[in-house]
Design a protein around this motif. Structure first.
Motif, mmCIF file in Angstrom:
data_model
loop_
_atom_site.group_PDB
_atom_site.id
_atom_site.type_symbol
_atom_site.label_atom_id
_atom_site.label_comp_id
_atom_site.label_asym_id
_atom_site.label_seq_id
_atom_site.Cartn_x
_atom_site.Cartn_y
_atom_site.Cartn_z
ATOM 1 N N HIS A 3 4.190 16.572 -33.700
ATOM 2 C CA HIS A 3 3.202 15.808 -33.654
ATOM 3 C C HIS A 3 3.646 15.293 -32.004
ATOM 4 C CE1 HIS A 3 1.092 14.513 -37.152
ATOM 5 N NE2 HIS A 3 1.062 14.128 -36.459
ATOM 6 N N ILE A 4 2.648 14.521 -30.788
ATOM 7 C CA ILE A 4 3.084 14.484 -29.779
ATOM 8 C C ILE A 4 3.353 12.719 -29.559
ATOM 9 C CG2 ILE A 4 2.906 16.815 -28.670
ATOM 10 C CD1 ILE A 4 0.222 15.044 -27.557
ATOM 11 N N ILE A 5 3.725 11.877 -28.099
ATOM 12 C CA ILE A 5 3.559 10.362 -28.547
ATOM 13 C C ILE A 5 2.933 10.469 -26.819
ATOM 14 C CG2 ILE A 5 4.296 8.386 -27.964
ATOM 15 C CD1 ILE A 5 7.066 9.596 -29.884
ATOM 16 N N ASN A 6 1.835 10.006 -26.821
ATOM 17 C CA ASN A 6 1.157 10.104 -25.202
ATOM 18 C C ASN A 6 1.633 8.772 -24.495
ATOM 19 O OD1 ASN A 6 -0.649 7.499 -26.065
ATOM 20 N ND2 ASN A 6 -2.518 9.182 -27.152
ATOM 21 N N PHE A 31 9.266 7.213 -25.667
ATOM 22 C CA PHE A 31 9.660 7.862 -26.824
ATOM 23 C C PHE A 31 9.006 8.428 -27.010
ATOM 24 C CE2 PHE A 31 11.068 3.587 -28.509
ATOM 25 C CZ PHE A 31 12.261 4.116 -28.773
ATOM 26 N N VAL A 32 10.148 10.058 -27.126
ATOM 27 C CA VAL A 32 8.963 11.311 -27.334
ATOM 28 C C VAL A 32 9.481 12.364 -29.057
ATOM 29 C CG1 VAL A 32 9.385 11.502 -24.618
ATOM 30 C CG2 VAL A 32 11.830 12.432 -26.334
ATOM 31 N N ILE A 33 8.937 13.289 -29.419
ATOM 32 C CA ILE A 33 9.436 14.068 -30.203
ATOM 33 C C ILE A 33 9.286 15.400 -29.970
ATOM 34 C CG2 ILE A 33 8.252 14.871 -32.527
ATOM 35 C CD1 ILE A 33 6.333 12.658 -32.250
ATOM 36 N N ASP A 34 10.212 16.069 -30.627
ATOM 37 C CA ASP A 34 11.453 17.192 -30.174
ATOM 38 C C ASP A 34 10.097 18.495 -31.329
ATOM 39 O OD1 ASP A 34 12.365 19.392 -30.020
ATOM 40 O OD2 ASP A 34 14.165 18.615 -30.863
ATOM 41 N N ALA A 35 9.571 19.083 -30.511
ATOM 42 C CA ALA A 35 8.837 19.944 -30.954
ATOM 43 C C ALA A 35 9.141 20.912 -31.998
ATOM 44 C CB ALA A 35 7.420 20.580 -30.128
ATOM 45 N N GLU A 36 10.400 21.210 -31.699
ATOM 46 C CA GLU A 36 11.342 21.956 -32.558
ATOM 47 C C GLU A 36 11.478 21.490 -33.233
ATOM 48 O OE1 GLU A 36 11.981 25.666 -31.764
ATOM 49 O OE2 GLU A 36 10.352 24.934 -30.023
ATOM 50 N N THR A 37 11.949 20.481 -33.850
ATOM 51 C CA THR A 37 11.979 20.366 -34.451
ATOM 52 C C THR A 37 11.307 19.172 -36.035
ATOM 53 O OG1 THR A 37 14.476 19.469 -34.223
ATOM 54 C CG2 THR A 37 14.514 17.948 -36.015
ATOM 55 N N CYS A 38 10.776 18.533 -35.220
ATOM 56 C CA CYS A 38 9.156 17.910 -35.839
ATOM 57 C C CYS A 38 8.498 18.874 -37.335
ATOM 58 C CB CYS A 38 8.532 17.195 -35.092
ATOM 59 S SG CYS A 38 6.414 16.872 -35.402
#
Length: 56
Positions: A3-6, A31-38
């Motif tokens: 997921h991403i936070i826009n 806020f940001v989401i770490d794509a490697e961990t999500c």
């Protein structure tokens, strides 16, 4: 797929406590989401008051 936070994120802090893998952190302007961990569970999506979290 992560997921991403826009850019509509208001940095309220509602999403990090909902993440079971602790992949959401506070960035410079949002806020940001770490794509490697999500793990794409979507637990953060319903708690966002401005619908800023979306599937990437």
């Amino acid at each position: 797929m992560a997921h991403i936070i826009n850019d509509t994120c208001i940095s309220c802090g509602a999403c990090p406590p909902e993440c079971p893998v602790d992949c959401i952190s506070e960035g410079d302007s949002k806020f940001v989401i770490d794509a490697e961990t999500c793990i794409d569970c979507g637990a953060c999506v319903p708690v966002c008051p401005v619908d800023a979290i979306e599937a990437n």
